[in-house]
Design an enzyme around this catalytic site. Sequence first.
Site, PDB file in Angstrom:
ATOM      1  N   HIS A   1       0.858  -1.196   0.000  1.00  0.00           N
ATOM      2  CA  HIS A   1       0.000   0.000   0.000  1.00  0.00           C
ATOM      3  C   HIS A   1       0.890   1.241   0.000  1.00  0.00           C
ATOM      4  O   HIS A   1       1.869   1.308   0.741  1.00  0.00           O
ATOM      5  CB  HIS A   1      -0.885  -0.025   1.253  1.00  0.00           C
ATOM      6  CG  HIS A   1      -1.614   1.249   1.508  1.00  0.00           C
ATOM      7  ND1 HIS A   1      -1.443   1.977   2.664  1.00  0.00           N
ATOM      8  CD2 HIS A   1      -2.517   1.942   0.760  1.00  0.00           C
ATOM      9  CE1 HIS A   1      -2.217   3.049   2.627  1.00  0.00           C
ATOM     10  NE2 HIS A   1      -2.874   3.050   1.482  1.00  0.00           N
TER      11      HIS A   1
ATOM     12  N   HIS B   1       2.498  11.164  -1.309  1.00  0.00           N
ATOM     13  CA  HIS B   1       1.564  10.780  -0.241  1.00  0.00           C
ATOM     14  C   HIS B   1       1.700  11.813   0.868  1.00  0.00           C
ATOM     15  O   HIS B   1       2.414  11.600   1.844  1.00  0.00           O
ATOM     16  CB  HIS B   1       1.858   9.371   0.283  1.00  0.00           C
ATOM     17  CG  HIS B   1       0.787   8.856   1.200  1.00  0.00           C
ATOM     18  ND1 HIS B   1       1.056   8.136   2.341  1.00  0.00           N
ATOM     19  CD2 HIS B   1      -0.568   8.969   1.152  1.00  0.00           C
ATOM     20  CE1 HIS B   1      -0.087   7.827   2.947  1.00  0.00           C
ATOM     21  NE2 HIS B   1      -1.076   8.324   2.244  1.00  0.00           N
TER      22      HIS B   1
END
Length: 334
Positions: A49, A124
Site C-alpha cells: 500500500h 503521499h
Amino acid sequence: MRSPARKQGGRRRRGAAGAMADSNADWMGSLPAALRSYPLSNLAIPGSHDSFSYWVDEKSPVGPDQATAIKRLARISLVKKIMKKWSVTQNLTFKEQLESGIRYFDLRVSSKPGEIGQEIYFIHGLFGIKVWDGLKEMNTFLEQHPKEVIFLDFNHFYAMDDNHHFFLIKRIRSAFGSKLCSVECVEYVTLQYMWENKYQVLIFYHYPLCQEYSFLWPGNKMPAPWANTTNVRKLLQFLETTLEERSRYGTFHVSQAILTPRVRTIARNLVRGLKNTLVHRNLPMILNWVKAQKPGVKGVNIITSDFVELVDFAATVIALNDLLLEEDESATKS
C-alpha cells in the site's frame, strides 16, 4: 524471507511456497507447472500500500493531495516531520519489495506545482522520488528475473493535465518497452501467456487517456475497495464482504488489508506515527486473516499491506497458492 512450511503427513511440502524457501525474488518463476495456466486473477499475489512512500522529501512543498489548512501549517518545519511519520507506509525500496516477493504496487503521482517542466513524482502528503527513477529500478529487477510479473496501479493523479499524462505514459513505455502487456481478456492472462509473449508488466491507469494506449489497462479492471477504518475487526468484516461481492470474471481484485488513521487518531498520537499507532499492534490479527484465505475464482487475488517487512507477509500470501494445488489433487482423485 522464509516461507512458512506446510506439513503433509509430518513431511515438509514443496509447493508454491516451498520452492521459495530461500528467497521470494523468483517465486512466480518457481511456481509448480499446474499453476502456470491459472489466470493471474485467481492466484494469491502480495502487494504493498502506498508502495513508494519509503522515502518522502521533508524539504519540498506539501503535496496538492493535502487540504489548504495542512499546507499552511506545514510552513512550520515540525509539522512536516510529523507528516512524514504518517505519510510513510513502507520501509523497503522498490527493489527490496520485489526481492521480498511483492508484485502489486499502489502508485499515487503528481506534478510539482511551480516546477518548470513536466516531471512526475510519487506523492503521499509529501513528495517522493521521481516516478522515472522508480520505473527504472523496477525494470532492472525484471531484467534480472525474466519470469516475474508485476502490476503497477496508477490510481491517484494530482496537479496533472493531459500533457503531464502524455509525459508519464511516454516514461512508462520508455522504461518497460516490449515487457508491457496489452489489454486482454483477464481470464487469458496466465503466467504461461505472459512468458510466451515475453510480457512482465501490467499497467492499470485510472484516467480516460488509457483508452488511447493498448498497454494501459483501465482502472475498473483493478477494483480495490477501501475500508477506511481504524478498527481491525471492521476491516476484516469489510474484507470478507467485498470478497463475497467481487466479480467472478473480468477483473482482478485487491483486498486492502490496511487501517486508515482519522484526524482524531493523528491528533492523539502525533509523534508516534502510523507504524507505532495502528500497524504494529494490528498486523498479527490481519496476518491471521490472510492465513485463513483461499485464492481462486471466489477467493482472494491481490492482498496489500503497510510495512510489508514487519511480518512474513509476502511469503504468507504466496503460500496460499498451495491450496490451489491441493484442490487440483482432490479433483484428480475424485
